[in-house]
Design an enzyme around this catalytic site. Structure first.
Site, PDB file in Angstrom:
ATOM      1  N   GLU A 103      -8.072  -1.098  -7.131  1.00 40.44           N
ATOM      2  CA  GLU A 103      -7.918  -0.606  -8.395  1.00 40.44           C
ATOM      3  C   GLU A 103      -9.481  -0.140  -8.496  1.00 40.44           C
ATOM      4  O   GLU A 103      -9.735   0.637  -9.457  1.00 40.44           O
ATOM      5  CB  GLU A 103      -6.713  -0.385  -8.693  1.00 40.44           C
ATOM      6  CG  GLU A 103      -5.994   0.340  -8.192  1.00 40.44           C
ATOM      7  CD  GLU A 103      -4.374  -1.008  -7.477  1.00 40.44           C
ATOM      8  OE1 GLU A 103      -3.763  -0.682  -7.146  1.00 40.44           O
ATOM      9  OE2 GLU A 103      -5.915  -2.111  -7.448  1.00 40.44           O
TER      10      GLU A 103
ATOM     11  N   VAL B  27       1.130  -1.823  -0.208  1.00 42.06           N
ATOM     12  CA  VAL B  27       0.169  -0.406   0.039  1.00 42.06           C
ATOM     13  C   VAL B  27       0.638   0.740   0.063  1.00 42.06           C
ATOM     14  O   VAL B  27       0.927   2.321  -0.625  1.00 42.06           O
ATOM     15  CB  VAL B  27      -0.599   0.090   0.779  1.00 42.06           C
ATOM     16  CG1 VAL B  27      -1.838   1.312   1.179  1.00 42.06           C
ATOM     17  CG2 VAL B  27      -1.886  -1.289   1.099  1.00 42.06           C
TER      18      VAL B  27
ATOM     19  N   HIS C 122       2.805   3.480   6.733  1.00 47.27           N
ATOM     20  CA  HIS C 122       1.603   2.756   6.652  1.00 47.27           C
ATOM     21  C   HIS C 122       1.300   2.061   7.290  1.00 47.27           C
ATOM     22  O   HIS C 122       2.497   0.861   7.391  1.00 47.27           O
ATOM     23  CB  HIS C 122       0.305   2.640   5.741  1.00 47.27           C
ATOM     24  CG  HIS C 122       0.180   3.694   4.424  1.00 47.27           C
ATOM     25  ND1 HIS C 122      -0.075   5.387   5.181  1.00 47.27           N
ATOM     26  CD2 HIS C 122       0.065   3.854   3.412  1.00 47.27           C
ATOM     27  CE1 HIS C 122       0.343   5.066   3.297  1.00 47.27           C
ATOM     28  NE2 HIS C 122      -0.055   4.894   2.823  1.00 47.27           N
TER      29      HIS C 122
ATOM     30  N   ARG D 193      -7.132  11.121   8.794  1.00 51.46           N
ATOM     31  CA  ARG D 193      -8.718  10.840   8.348  1.00 51.46           C
ATOM     32  C   ARG D 193      -9.059  10.240   9.789  1.00 51.46           C
ATOM     33  O   ARG D 193      -8.362   9.181  10.195  1.00 51.46           O
ATOM     34  CB  ARG D 193      -8.301  10.024   7.097  1.00 51.46           C
ATOM     35  CG  ARG D 193      -9.863   9.967   6.511  1.00 51.46           C
ATOM     36  CD  ARG D 193     -10.084   8.737   6.045  1.00 51.46           C
ATOM     37  NE  ARG D 193     -10.168   7.134   6.334  1.00 51.46           N
ATOM     38  CZ  ARG D 193      -9.025   6.329   6.413  1.00 51.46           C
ATOM     39  NH1 ARG D 193      -8.445   6.686   5.358  1.00 51.46           N
ATOM     40  NH2 ARG D 193      -9.783   5.269   6.921  1.00 51.46           N
TER      41      ARG D 193
ATOM     42  N   LYS E  54       2.053   2.255  -3.544  1.00 46.05           N
ATOM     43  CA  LYS E  54       1.157   2.731  -3.788  1.00 46.05           C
ATOM     44  C   LYS E  54       2.037   4.395  -3.975  1.00 46.05           C
ATOM     45  O   LYS E  54       1.074   5.305  -4.925  1.00 46.05           O
ATOM     46  CB  LYS E  54       0.185   1.976  -4.383  1.00 46.05           C
ATOM     47  CG  LYS E  54       0.538   0.743  -4.382  1.00 46.05           C
ATOM     48  CD  LYS E  54      -1.025  -0.169  -4.788  1.00 46.05           C
ATOM     49  CE  LYS E  54      -1.485  -1.477  -5.248  1.00 46.05           C
ATOM     50  NZ  LYS E  54      -2.699  -2.434  -4.707  1.00 46.05           N
TER      51      LYS E  54
ATOM     52  N   GLY F 167      -4.292   6.209   3.502  1.00 44.42           N
ATOM     53  CA  GLY F 167      -3.487   6.024   2.198  1.00 44.42           C
ATOM     54  C   GLY F 167      -3.311   6.929   1.475  1.00 44.42           C
ATOM     55  O   GLY F 167      -4.310   8.245   1.603  1.00 44.42           O
TER      56      GLY F 167
ATOM     57  N   TYR G 184      -6.858   5.015  -5.153  1.00 42.91           N
ATOM     58  CA  TYR G 184      -8.011   4.481  -4.551  1.00 42.91           C
ATOM     59  C   TYR G 184      -8.707   4.576  -3.420  1.00 42.91           C
ATOM     60  O   TYR G 184      -9.829   4.644  -2.539  1.00 42.91           O
ATOM     61  CB  TYR G 184      -8.335   2.561  -5.028  1.00 42.91           C
ATOM     62  CG  TYR G 184      -7.057   2.088  -4.536  1.00 42.91           C
ATOM     63  CD1 TYR G 184      -7.392   1.684  -3.014  1.00 42.91           C
ATOM     64  CD2 TYR G 184      -6.488   1.805  -4.423  1.00 42.91           C
ATOM     65  CE1 TYR G 184      -6.627   0.997  -2.696  1.00 42.91           C
ATOM     66  CE2 TYR G 184      -5.498   1.019  -4.315  1.00 42.91           C
ATOM     67  CZ  TYR G 184      -5.959   0.642  -2.982  1.00 42.91           C
ATOM     68  OH  TYR G 184      -4.474  -0.733  -2.414  1.00 42.91           O
TER      69      TYR G 184
ATOM     70  N   HIS H 251      -7.563  -2.044   1.621  1.00 41.24           N
ATOM     71  CA  HIS H 251      -6.412  -2.555   0.979  1.00 41.24           C
ATOM     72  C   HIS H 251      -6.177  -4.051   1.104  1.00 41.24           C
ATOM     73  O   HIS H 251      -5.203  -4.078   0.358  1.00 41.24           O
ATOM     74  CB  HIS H 251      -5.162  -1.796   1.505  1.00 41.24           C
ATOM     75  CG  HIS H 251      -5.031  -1.059   2.154  1.00 41.24           C
ATOM     76  ND1 HIS H 251      -5.102   0.249   0.473  1.00 41.24           N
ATOM     77  CD2 HIS H 251      -5.600  -0.032   2.213  1.00 41.24           C
ATOM     78  CE1 HIS H 251      -5.462   1.735   1.080  1.00 41.24           C
ATOM     79  NE2 HIS H 251      -5.108   2.025   2.152  1.00 41.24           N
TER      80      HIS H 251
END
Length: 332
Positions: free
Chosen positions: A236, A19, A91, A276, A22, A297, A301, A230
Protein backbone atom coordinates in the site's frame (compact mmCIF):
# COMPACT_ATOMS: atom_id res chain seq x y z
CA UNK A 1 -37.06 -2.32 -6.22
CA UNK A 2 -35.57 -5.23 -4.28
CA UNK A 3 -31.84 -5.34 -3.72
CA UNK A 4 -29.57 -7.72 -5.59
CA UNK A 5 -28.45 -10.48 -3.25
CA UNK A 6 -24.76 -10.76 -4.06
CA UNK A 7 -22.46 -13.36 -2.59
CA UNK A 8 -18.87 -12.13 -2.45
CA UNK A 9 -16.40 -15.02 -2.36
CA UNK A 10 -12.96 -14.11 -1.05
CA UNK A 11 -9.90 -15.52 0.68
CA UNK A 12 -8.82 -18.91 -0.63
CA UNK A 13 -6.51 -21.69 0.48
CA UNK A 14 -3.44 -20.64 -1.52
CA UNK A 15 -0.77 -17.95 -1.66
CA UNK A 16 -3.00 -15.10 -2.84
CA UNK A 17 -5.35 -15.32 0.16
CA UNK A 18 -4.26 -11.97 1.70
CA UNK A 19 -4.53 -10.19 -1.66
CA UNK A 20 -8.07 -11.49 -2.09
CA UNK A 21 -9.05 -10.26 1.39
CA UNK A 22 -7.75 -6.79 0.50
CA UNK A 23 -9.65 -6.85 -2.81
CA UNK A 24 -12.85 -7.82 -0.99
CA UNK A 25 -12.33 -4.89 1.39
CA UNK A 26 -12.28 -2.49 -1.55
CA UNK A 27 -15.38 -4.16 -3.01
CA UNK A 28 -17.12 -3.65 0.34
CA UNK A 29 -16.32 0.06 0.26
CA UNK A 30 -17.48 0.39 -3.35
CA UNK A 31 -20.78 -1.55 -3.19
CA UNK A 32 -23.89 0.59 -3.35
CA UNK A 33 -25.89 -0.23 -0.21
CA UNK A 34 -29.08 0.95 -1.87
CA UNK A 35 -28.64 -1.56 -4.70
CA UNK A 36 -26.98 -4.61 -3.13
CA UNK A 37 -27.54 -6.93 -0.20
CA UNK A 38 -24.07 -8.49 0.22
CA UNK A 39 -23.21 -11.86 1.76
CA UNK A 40 -19.51 -12.21 2.58
CA UNK A 41 -18.26 -15.75 2.06
CA UNK A 42 -14.71 -16.31 3.24
CA UNK A 43 -12.66 -19.32 2.18
CA UNK A 44 -10.09 -19.85 4.91
CA UNK A 45 -6.51 -20.93 4.34
CA UNK A 46 -7.64 -24.37 5.45
CA UNK A 47 -10.39 -24.46 2.81
CA UNK A 48 -13.40 -23.91 5.09
CA UNK A 49 -16.25 -21.72 3.84
CA UNK A 50 -17.63 -19.20 6.35
CA UNK A 51 -20.43 -16.65 6.13
CA UNK A 52 -18.92 -13.52 7.71
CA UNK A 53 -20.15 -10.10 8.70
CA UNK A 54 -17.62 -8.56 6.32
CA UNK A 55 -14.18 -9.01 4.76
CA UNK A 56 -12.40 -8.10 8.00
CA UNK A 57 -14.37 -10.49 10.22
CA UNK A 58 -12.20 -13.04 12.05
CA UNK A 59 -14.83 -15.78 12.13
CA UNK A 60 -18.22 -16.74 10.75
CA UNK A 61 -20.81 -19.48 10.33
CA UNK A 62 -20.02 -22.58 8.22
CA UNK A 63 -21.71 -22.59 4.82
CA UNK A 64 -21.89 -24.73 1.69
CA UNK A 65 -23.00 -23.84 -1.81
CA UNK A 66 -25.88 -25.73 -3.40
CA UNK A 67 -28.36 -25.34 -6.29
CA UNK A 68 -30.78 -23.96 -3.69
CA UNK A 69 -28.33 -21.23 -2.76
CA UNK A 70 -26.09 -20.69 0.21
CA UNK A 71 -26.76 -23.22 2.97
CA UNK A 72 -25.82 -21.89 6.41
CA UNK A 73 -25.12 -24.71 8.85
CA UNK A 74 -26.08 -24.58 12.52
CA UNK A 75 -26.34 -26.98 15.46
CA UNK A 76 -28.67 -29.59 14.01
CA UNK A 77 -30.33 -27.08 11.69
CA UNK A 78 -29.69 -25.08 8.55
CA UNK A 79 -30.81 -21.95 6.75
CA UNK A 80 -30.90 -21.42 2.97
CA UNK A 81 -30.07 -18.02 1.51
CA UNK A 82 -30.93 -17.52 -2.15
CA UNK A 83 -28.31 -15.62 -4.12
CA UNK A 84 -28.94 -13.66 -7.31
CA UNK A 85 -25.28 -13.53 -8.30
CA UNK A 86 -21.82 -14.39 -6.97
CA UNK A 87 -18.73 -12.22 -7.29
CA UNK A 88 -15.71 -14.55 -6.89
CA UNK A 89 -13.08 -12.07 -5.73
CA UNK A 90 -10.49 -14.85 -5.72
CA UNK A 91 -7.03 -14.68 -7.25
CA UNK A 92 -4.71 -17.44 -8.42
CA UNK A 93 -5.25 -21.14 -7.82
CA UNK A 94 -8.87 -22.23 -7.29
CA UNK A 95 -9.91 -18.65 -8.00
CA UNK A 96 -8.90 -17.93 -11.58
CA UNK A 97 -8.36 -21.47 -12.88
CA UNK A 98 -11.99 -22.41 -13.55
CA UNK A 99 -12.55 -24.56 -10.47
CA UNK A 100 -14.81 -22.18 -8.53
CA UNK A 101 -16.48 -21.16 -11.79
CA UNK A 102 -17.35 -24.82 -12.40
CA UNK A 103 -18.81 -25.09 -8.91
CA UNK A 104 -21.00 -22.05 -9.50
CA UNK A 105 -22.14 -23.42 -12.86
CA UNK A 106 -23.09 -26.73 -11.23
CA UNK A 107 -25.02 -24.78 -8.60
CA UNK A 108 -26.78 -22.80 -11.33
CA UNK A 109 -25.85 -19.43 -9.84
CA UNK A 110 -24.85 -16.55 -12.15
CA UNK A 111 -21.39 -15.22 -11.44
CA UNK A 112 -19.12 -12.33 -12.35
CA UNK A 113 -16.15 -12.89 -14.63
CA UNK A 114 -14.73 -15.40 -17.08
CA UNK A 115 -16.27 -18.85 -17.51
CA UNK A 116 -14.67 -22.24 -16.83
CA UNK A 117 -12.95 -22.61 -20.19
CA UNK A 118 -11.51 -19.12 -20.47
CA UNK A 119 -10.40 -19.13 -16.83
CA UNK A 120 -8.53 -22.40 -17.32
CA UNK A 121 -6.94 -21.23 -20.57
CA UNK A 122 -5.74 -17.94 -19.12
CA UNK A 123 -4.43 -19.54 -15.93
CA UNK A 124 -2.06 -21.80 -17.86
CA UNK A 125 0.54 -19.55 -19.48
CA UNK A 126 1.46 -22.12 -22.13
CA UNK A 127 -2.16 -22.52 -23.25
CA UNK A 128 -2.61 -18.75 -23.26
CA UNK A 129 0.40 -18.41 -25.55
CA UNK A 130 -0.79 -21.13 -27.93
CA UNK A 131 -4.19 -19.49 -28.35
CA UNK A 132 -2.60 -16.05 -28.78
CA UNK A 133 -0.23 -17.36 -31.44
CA UNK A 134 -3.18 -18.90 -33.31
CA UNK A 135 -4.60 -15.40 -33.87
CA UNK A 136 -1.29 -13.85 -34.85
CA UNK A 137 -0.25 -12.33 -31.51
CA UNK A 138 3.44 -12.56 -30.64
CA UNK A 139 4.46 -14.32 -27.39
CA UNK A 140 7.80 -15.06 -25.75
CA UNK A 141 9.61 -18.24 -26.80
CA UNK A 142 8.85 -20.81 -24.12
CA UNK A 143 9.57 -24.40 -23.10
CA UNK A 144 7.99 -26.83 -20.64
CA UNK A 145 11.16 -28.94 -20.65
CA UNK A 146 14.70 -27.70 -20.09
CA UNK A 147 15.87 -26.38 -23.49
CA UNK A 148 19.20 -27.43 -24.98
CA UNK A 149 20.56 -23.98 -25.68
CA UNK A 150 18.29 -21.12 -24.61
CA UNK A 151 19.23 -17.49 -25.03
CA UNK A 152 19.94 -16.16 -21.54
CA UNK A 153 18.39 -14.70 -19.51
CA UNK A 154 15.17 -16.67 -19.11
CA UNK A 155 12.34 -16.54 -16.61
CA UNK A 156 11.33 -19.73 -14.83
CA UNK A 157 7.68 -19.64 -13.72
CA UNK A 158 4.94 -21.86 -12.35
CA UNK A 159 2.73 -22.37 -15.41
CA UNK A 160 -0.48 -22.01 -13.41
CA UNK A 161 0.02 -19.58 -10.54
CA UNK A 162 -1.00 -16.01 -9.93
CA UNK A 163 1.07 -12.82 -9.61
CA UNK A 164 4.82 -13.47 -9.60
CA UNK A 165 4.97 -16.12 -6.88
CA UNK A 166 7.67 -18.66 -7.68
CA UNK A 167 9.16 -16.65 -10.56
CA UNK A 168 12.95 -16.45 -10.94
CA UNK A 169 15.10 -14.66 -13.48
CA UNK A 170 17.90 -17.00 -14.55
CA UNK A 171 21.04 -15.75 -16.28
CA UNK A 172 23.18 -18.91 -16.39
CA UNK A 173 22.60 -22.65 -16.67
CA UNK A 174 24.00 -23.14 -13.16
CA UNK A 175 21.04 -21.20 -11.70
CA UNK A 176 18.39 -23.20 -13.52
CA UNK A 177 17.98 -26.18 -11.17
CA UNK A 178 17.28 -24.01 -8.13
CA UNK A 179 14.80 -21.87 -10.08
CA UNK A 180 12.92 -24.97 -11.22
CA UNK A 181 12.60 -26.16 -7.63
CA UNK A 182 11.28 -22.77 -6.53
CA UNK A 183 8.65 -22.80 -9.29
CA UNK A 184 7.58 -26.36 -8.46
CA UNK A 185 6.66 -25.24 -4.95
CA UNK A 186 3.69 -23.52 -6.59
CA UNK A 187 2.85 -25.79 -9.52
CA UNK A 188 3.87 -29.19 -10.88
CA UNK A 189 3.95 -27.67 -14.38
CA UNK A 190 6.78 -25.19 -14.99
CA UNK A 191 7.39 -22.94 -17.98
CA UNK A 192 10.71 -21.45 -19.05
CA UNK A 193 10.40 -18.22 -21.03
CA UNK A 194 12.97 -16.32 -22.99
CA UNK A 195 13.21 -12.78 -21.60
CA UNK A 196 11.61 -10.07 -23.75
CA UNK A 197 13.33 -6.70 -23.94
CA UNK A 198 10.66 -4.06 -23.59
CA UNK A 199 8.43 -2.10 -21.26
CA UNK A 200 5.47 -3.76 -19.55
CA UNK A 201 2.12 -2.23 -20.48
CA UNK A 202 -1.24 -3.20 -18.94
CA UNK A 203 -4.67 -3.00 -20.54
CA UNK A 204 -7.85 -3.31 -18.46
CA UNK A 205 -10.94 -4.66 -20.24
CA UNK A 206 -14.57 -4.91 -19.18
CA UNK A 207 -17.37 -6.65 -21.08
CA UNK A 208 -18.00 -9.51 -23.47
CA UNK A 209 -17.81 -10.17 -27.21
CA UNK A 210 -18.03 -6.97 -29.24
CA UNK A 211 -19.31 -4.94 -26.27
CA UNK A 212 -16.04 -4.04 -24.57
CA UNK A 213 -14.92 -1.11 -22.45
CA UNK A 214 -11.16 -0.54 -22.40
CA UNK A 215 -9.63 1.48 -19.60
CA UNK A 216 -6.54 3.65 -19.77
CA UNK A 217 -3.27 1.80 -20.31
CA UNK A 218 -0.58 1.80 -17.66
CA UNK A 219 3.18 1.35 -17.82
CA UNK A 220 5.22 -0.40 -15.16
CA UNK A 221 8.26 1.80 -14.50
CA UNK A 222 11.05 -0.37 -13.09
CA UNK A 223 14.19 0.88 -11.36
CA UNK A 224 15.82 -2.57 -11.17
CA UNK A 225 14.99 -6.28 -11.16
CA UNK A 226 11.57 -7.40 -12.39
CA UNK A 227 7.99 -6.64 -11.43
CA UNK A 228 6.90 -8.61 -8.33
CA UNK A 229 3.43 -7.35 -7.46
CA UNK A 230 1.85 -8.31 -4.10
CA UNK A 231 5.17 -9.50 -2.66
CA UNK A 232 6.22 -6.30 -0.92
CA UNK A 233 5.86 -6.17 2.87
CA UNK A 234 3.60 -3.10 2.66
CA UNK A 235 2.47 -2.73 -0.98
CA UNK A 236 0.00 0.00 0.00
CA UNK A 237 2.96 2.34 0.59
CA UNK A 238 4.61 1.57 -2.74
CA UNK A 239 7.00 -0.87 -4.35
CA UNK A 240 10.75 -1.09 -3.82
CA UNK A 241 11.45 -1.27 -7.55
CA UNK A 242 8.39 -0.21 -9.54
CA UNK A 243 5.80 2.50 -10.05
CA UNK A 244 2.83 2.84 -12.37
CA UNK A 245 2.41 5.51 -15.01
CA UNK A 246 -1.29 6.02 -15.83
CA UNK A 247 -2.03 6.84 -18.61
CA UNK A 248 0.97 5.04 -20.07
CA UNK A 249 3.49 7.50 -21.52
CA UNK A 250 3.86 5.78 -24.88
CA UNK A 251 3.31 7.02 -28.46
CA UNK A 252 -0.27 7.17 -29.69
CA UNK A 253 0.33 4.55 -32.38
CA UNK A 254 1.70 2.18 -29.72
CA UNK A 255 -1.29 2.90 -27.49
CA UNK A 256 -3.67 1.96 -30.31
CA UNK A 257 -1.70 -1.21 -31.08
CA UNK A 258 -1.70 -2.35 -27.44
CA UNK A 259 -5.43 -1.75 -27.10
CA UNK A 260 -6.18 -3.60 -30.34
CA UNK A 261 -3.91 -6.53 -29.44
CA UNK A 262 -5.35 -6.82 -25.93
CA UNK A 263 -8.89 -7.01 -27.29
CA UNK A 264 -7.89 -9.65 -29.85
CA UNK A 265 -6.36 -11.76 -27.07
CA UNK A 266 -9.36 -11.21 -24.75
CA UNK A 267 -11.81 -12.40 -27.40
CA UNK A 268 -9.65 -15.29 -28.65
CA UNK A 269 -9.43 -16.68 -25.11
CA UNK A 270 -13.19 -16.32 -24.63
CA UNK A 271 -12.89 -13.85 -21.76
CA UNK A 272 -15.98 -12.14 -20.38
CA UNK A 273 -16.68 -9.83 -17.49
CA UNK A 274 -13.21 -8.50 -16.83
CA UNK A 275 -9.53 -9.17 -17.34
CA UNK A 276 -6.23 -7.37 -17.42
CA UNK A 277 -4.07 -8.14 -20.45
CA UNK A 278 -0.37 -7.45 -19.89
CA UNK A 279 2.02 -7.05 -22.81
CA UNK A 280 5.58 -6.04 -23.54
CA UNK A 281 6.19 -3.08 -25.85
CA UNK A 282 9.56 -3.60 -27.52
CA UNK A 283 11.91 -0.75 -28.50
CA UNK A 284 10.93 -1.20 -32.17
CA UNK A 285 7.22 -0.81 -31.36
CA UNK A 286 6.13 -4.45 -31.43
CA UNK A 287 3.66 -5.89 -28.90
CA UNK A 288 4.40 -9.24 -27.23
CA UNK A 289 1.88 -10.87 -24.90
CA UNK A 290 2.96 -11.37 -21.29
CA UNK A 291 -0.10 -12.77 -19.49
CA UNK A 292 -3.84 -12.45 -18.91
CA UNK A 293 -5.35 -12.06 -15.43
CA UNK A 294 -9.04 -13.02 -15.36
CA UNK A 295 -9.64 -11.72 -11.83
CA UNK A 296 -7.11 -8.91 -11.45
CA UNK A 297 -6.46 -7.43 -8.05
CA UNK A 298 -8.98 -4.87 -6.82
CA UNK A 299 -6.92 -3.62 -3.87
CA UNK A 300 -6.21 0.03 -3.16
CA UNK A 301 -2.88 -0.33 -4.98
CA UNK A 302 -4.00 -2.60 -7.83
CA UNK A 303 -3.63 -1.74 -11.48
CA UNK A 304 -7.07 -2.66 -12.88
CA UNK A 305 -9.22 -0.26 -10.80
CA UNK A 306 -6.62 2.48 -11.27
CA UNK A 307 -6.76 2.16 -15.05
CA UNK A 308 -10.55 2.09 -15.06
CA UNK A 309 -10.68 5.14 -12.78
CA UNK A 310 -8.42 7.00 -15.21
CA UNK A 311 -11.00 6.20 -17.91
CA UNK A 312 -13.80 7.64 -15.75
CA UNK A 313 -15.18 4.46 -14.14
CA UNK A 314 -15.02 4.07 -10.37
CA UNK A 315 -14.84 0.61 -8.80
CA UNK A 316 -18.53 0.98 -7.95
CA UNK A 317 -19.30 1.65 -11.61
CA UNK A 318 -17.25 -1.39 -12.64
CA UNK A 319 -19.08 -3.62 -10.15
CA UNK A 320 -22.47 -2.41 -11.38
CA UNK A 321 -21.56 -3.22 -14.96
CA UNK A 322 -20.12 -6.61 -14.05
CA UNK A 323 -23.24 -7.62 -12.13
CA UNK A 324 -25.47 -6.41 -14.97
CA UNK A 325 -23.45 -8.50 -17.44
CA UNK A 326 -23.64 -11.57 -15.21
CA UNK A 327 -27.42 -11.26 -14.77
CA UNK A 328 -28.53 -10.08 -18.20
CA UNK A 329 -25.64 -10.74 -20.57
CA UNK A 330 -25.41 -7.02 -21.31
CA UNK A 331 -23.33 -4.12 -20.00
CA UNK A 332 -25.38 -1.28 -18.56
Amino acid sequence: MSKVRIGVLFGGAFEEHPVSVKSAGEVARALDGERYDPFWIKITRGGDWLLCAGPDAADGRPVVLSPAGLVVLGDGSFEVIGLDVVFPVLHGRQGEDGSVQGLLELAGIPYVGCDVQSSALCMDKTLTYLVARSVGVATPRFWTDVPDSPTWPVFVKPARSGSSFGVTKVSTEDELAVALEVARQYDSKVVIEEAVVGGEIGCSILGSGDDLVVGELDRVALTHGFFRIHQEETPETGSENSAFVVPADIPEESRALVRETAQVVYRALGCSGLARVDVFLTPDGKVVLNEVNTMPGLTSYSRYPRMMAAAGLSLGDVIDRLVSLALTGKLR
